[in-house]
Design a protein around this motif. Structure first.
Motif, PDB file in Angstrom:
ATOM      1  N   THR A  63      37.516  35.494  46.179  1.00  0.00           N
ATOM      2  CA  THR A  63      37.603  34.757  44.926  1.00  0.00           C
ATOM      3  C   THR A  63      38.728  35.380  44.104  1.00  0.00           C
ATOM      4  OG1 THR A  63      36.341  33.835  43.069  1.00  0.00           O
ATOM      5  CG2 THR A  63      35.806  36.101  43.729  1.00  0.00           C
ATOM      6  N   TYR A  64      39.467  34.534  43.412  1.00  0.00           N
ATOM      7  CA  TYR A  64      40.664  34.949  42.689  1.00  0.00           C
ATOM      8  C   TYR A  64      40.288  35.806  41.481  1.00  0.00           C
ATOM      9  CZ  TYR A  64      45.374  34.229  40.738  1.00  0.00           C
ATOM     10  OH  TYR A  64      46.646  34.397  40.255  1.00  0.00           O
ATOM     11  N   ALA A  65      40.824  37.007  41.419  1.00  0.00           N
ATOM     12  CA  ALA A  65      40.445  37.984  40.398  1.00  0.00           C
ATOM     13  C   ALA A  65      40.652  37.521  38.951  1.00  0.00           C
ATOM     14  CB  ALA A  65      41.185  39.302  40.645  1.00  0.00           C
ATOM     15  N   PRO A  66      41.699  36.768  38.610  1.00  0.00           N
ATOM     16  CA  PRO A  66      41.873  36.369  37.207  1.00  0.00           C
ATOM     17  C   PRO A  66      40.756  35.481  36.643  1.00  0.00           C
ATOM     18  CG  PRO A  66      43.973  36.295  38.307  1.00  0.00           C
ATOM     19  CD  PRO A  66      42.928  36.519  39.380  1.00  0.00           C
ATOM     20  N   HIS A  67      39.845  34.993  37.469  1.00  0.00           N
ATOM     21  CA  HIS A  67      38.707  34.219  36.968  1.00  0.00           C
ATOM     22  C   HIS A  67      37.608  35.117  36.406  1.00  0.00           C
ATOM     23  CE1 HIS A  67      40.278  30.481  38.493  1.00  0.00           C
ATOM     24  NE2 HIS A  67      40.339  30.949  39.732  1.00  0.00           N
ATOM     25  N   PHE A  68      37.812  36.416  36.476  1.00  0.00           N
ATOM     26  CA  PHE A  68      36.797  37.398  36.081  1.00  0.00           C
ATOM     27  C   PHE A  68      37.401  38.400  35.109  1.00  0.00           C
ATOM     28  CE2 PHE A  68      35.912  35.753  40.235  1.00  0.00           C
ATOM     29  CZ  PHE A  68      34.555  35.510  40.212  1.00  0.00           C
ATOM     30  N   PRO A  69      36.556  39.046  34.306  1.00  0.00           N
ATOM     31  CA  PRO A  69      37.075  40.146  33.477  1.00  0.00           C
ATOM     32  C   PRO A  69      37.622  41.250  34.383  1.00  0.00           C
ATOM     33  CG  PRO A  69      34.818  39.565  32.833  1.00  0.00           C
ATOM     34  CD  PRO A  69      35.133  38.809  34.095  1.00  0.00           C
ATOM     35  N   SER A  70      38.395  42.124  33.832  1.00  0.00           N
ATOM     36  CA  SER A  70      38.953  43.234  34.597  1.00  0.00           C
ATOM     37  C   SER A  70      37.868  44.268  34.872  1.00  0.00           C
ATOM     38  CB  SER A  70      40.089  43.877  33.809  1.00  0.00           C
ATOM     39  OG  SER A  70      40.635  44.937  34.520  1.00  0.00           O
ATOM     40  N   TYR A  71      37.784  44.702  36.112  1.00  0.00           N
ATOM     41  CA  TYR A  71      36.812  45.715  36.523  1.00  0.00           C
ATOM     42  C   TYR A  71      37.563  46.903  37.104  1.00  0.00           C
ATOM     43  CZ  TYR A  71      33.152  42.189  36.076  1.00  0.00           C
ATOM     44  OH  TYR A  71      32.295  41.244  35.591  1.00  0.00           O
ATOM     45  N   SER A  72      37.351  48.088  36.550  1.00  0.00           N
ATOM     46  CA  SER A  72      38.052  49.272  37.039  1.00  0.00           C
ATOM     47  C   SER A  72      37.322  49.946  38.193  1.00  0.00           C
ATOM     48  CB  SER A  72      38.245  50.274  35.900  1.00  0.00           C
ATOM     49  OG  SER A  72      36.996  50.690  35.403  1.00  0.00           O
ATOM     50  N   ASN A  73      36.077  49.537  38.464  1.00  0.00           N
ATOM     51  CA  ASN A  73      35.289  50.192  39.520  1.00  0.00           C
ATOM     52  C   ASN A  73      35.294  49.424  40.831  1.00  0.00           C
ATOM     53  OD1 ASN A  73      33.810  48.142  38.319  1.00  0.00           O
ATOM     54  ND2 ASN A  73      31.851  49.169  38.571  1.00  0.00           N
ATOM     55  N   VAL A 128      41.912  42.715  47.456  1.00  0.00           N
ATOM     56  CA  VAL A 128      43.105  42.678  48.296  1.00  0.00           C
ATOM     57  C   VAL A 128      44.210  41.970  47.525  1.00  0.00           C
ATOM     58  CG1 VAL A 128      41.803  42.613  50.468  1.00  0.00           C
ATOM     59  CG2 VAL A 128      42.507  40.475  49.400  1.00  0.00           C
ATOM     60  N   PHE A 129      45.439  42.186  47.951  1.00  0.00           N
ATOM     61  CA  PHE A 129      46.567  41.406  47.470  1.00  0.00           C
ATOM     62  C   PHE A 129      47.016  40.511  48.618  1.00  0.00           C
ATOM     63  CE2 PHE A 129      46.881  45.149  44.695  1.00  0.00           C
ATOM     64  CZ  PHE A 129      46.924  44.515  43.453  1.00  0.00           C
ATOM     65  N   ASN A 130      47.190  39.220  48.344  1.00  0.00           N
ATOM     66  CA  ASN A 130      47.699  38.341  49.403  1.00  0.00           C
ATOM     67  C   ASN A 130      49.217  38.497  49.503  1.00  0.00           C
ATOM     68  OD1 ASN A 130      48.778  36.776  47.321  1.00  0.00           O
ATOM     69  ND2 ASN A 130      47.356  35.089  47.578  1.00  0.00           N
ATOM     70  N   ASN A 171      49.063  38.222  44.771  1.00  0.00           N
ATOM     71  CA  ASN A 171      47.916  37.861  43.936  1.00  0.00           C
ATOM     72  C   ASN A 171      46.692  38.675  44.332  1.00  0.00           C
ATOM     73  OD1 ASN A 171      49.366  35.794  42.561  1.00  0.00           O
ATOM     74  ND2 ASN A 171      49.061  34.488  44.342  1.00  0.00           N
ATOM     75  N   ARG A 172      45.954  39.120  43.327  1.00  0.00           N
ATOM     76  CA  ARG A 172      44.763  39.953  43.554  1.00  0.00           C
ATOM     77  C   ARG A 172      43.527  39.077  43.758  1.00  0.00           C
ATOM     78  NH1 ARG A 172      43.316  45.338  40.340  1.00  0.00           N
ATOM     79  NH2 ARG A 172      41.139  45.520  40.904  1.00  0.00           N
ATOM     80  N   TRP A 173      42.796  39.340  44.853  1.00  0.00           N
ATOM     81  CA  TRP A 173      41.575  38.608  45.187  1.00  0.00           C
ATOM     82  C   TRP A 173      40.454  39.612  45.438  1.00  0.00           C
ATOM     83  CZ3 TRP A 173      41.129  33.200  46.166  1.00  0.00           C
ATOM     84  CH2 TRP A 173      42.315  32.481  46.010  1.00  0.00           C
ATOM     85  N   TYR A 174      39.238  39.256  45.035  1.00  0.00           N
ATOM     86  CA  TYR A 174      38.062  40.070  45.339  1.00  0.00           C
ATOM     87  C   TYR A 174      37.449  39.590  46.643  1.00  0.00           C
ATOM     88  CZ  TYR A 174      38.175  41.715  40.504  1.00  0.00           C
ATOM     89  OH  TYR A 174      38.533  42.291  39.317  1.00  0.00           O
ATOM     90  N   ARG A 175      37.033  40.524  47.494  1.00  0.00           N
ATOM     91  CA  ARG A 175      36.355  40.183  48.755  1.00  0.00           C
ATOM     92  C   ARG A 175      34.858  40.410  48.586  1.00  0.00           C
ATOM     93  NH1 ARG A 175      37.626  43.522  53.933  1.00  0.00           N
ATOM     94  NH2 ARG A 175      35.919  44.757  53.126  1.00  0.00           N
ATOM     95  N   THR A 176      34.091  39.403  48.949  1.00  0.00           N
ATOM     96  CA  THR A 176      32.636  39.496  48.841  1.00  0.00           C
ATOM     97  C   THR A 176      32.072  40.201  50.069  1.00  0.00           C
ATOM     98  OG1 THR A 176      32.128  37.434  50.010  1.00  0.00           O
ATOM     99  CG2 THR A 176      32.628  37.255  47.651  1.00  0.00           C
TER     100      THR A 176
END
Length: 97
Positions: free
Chosen positions: A83-93, A66-68, A72-77
Motif C-alpha cells: 500500500t502506498y505510504a503517502p496514504h498514511f501518517p509518517s511512521y518512524s518505527n 520498500v521503494f519501487n 516511491n515508498r510503499w508499505y509491505r503487509t
C-alpha cells in the motif's frame, strides 16, 4: 589444516545461526491507520492488481517498506501485499525490507 578449516566453518555457521535467531526490527508488524482511501495492491506499483481498499480510519498491519523503481515508498503487509505510504501518517518505527 582440515581441523582449522572445520573450526572456521563451525564459527561461521554459528555466527549465521545467531544472526538469524534474533528478530529484526523490520520483522515486527506495525498497525497503521489510513487517513485517506488507500488501495492495497499485489506489487508496489499503482498499475498492479488491487486486492482491497482501505477507507479513512481503517487499519492494516505492515512489516516494512520498500521503494519501487520510481523511488516511491510503499508499505509491505504481512500477507505480501503493498500500500502506498503517502496514504498514511509518517511512521518512524517501520523499517526498510
Amino acid at each position: 589444516m582440515k581441523k582449522m578449516l572445520g573450526r572456521v566453518l563451525a564459527v561461521a555457521a554459528a555466527g549465521v545461526f545467531a544472526s538469524t535467531t534474533f528478530a529484526s526490527p523490520a520483522l515486527a508488524s506495525v498497525k497503521i491507520t489510513a487517513y485517506e482511501t488507500a488501495p492495497v495492491r499485489t506489487q508496489p506499483y499503482g498499475s498492479s492488481h488491487q486486492v482491497r481498499t482501505l477507507q479513512p480510519g481503517d487499519y492494516i498491519y505492515v512489516d516494512c517498506f520498500v521503494f519501487n523503481s520510481y523511488g516511491n515508498r510503499w508499505y509491505r503487509t504481512g500477507a505480501g501485499f503493498y500500500t502506498y505510504a503517502p496514504h498514511f501518517p509518517s511512521y518512524s518505527n517501520i523499517y526498510k525490507c
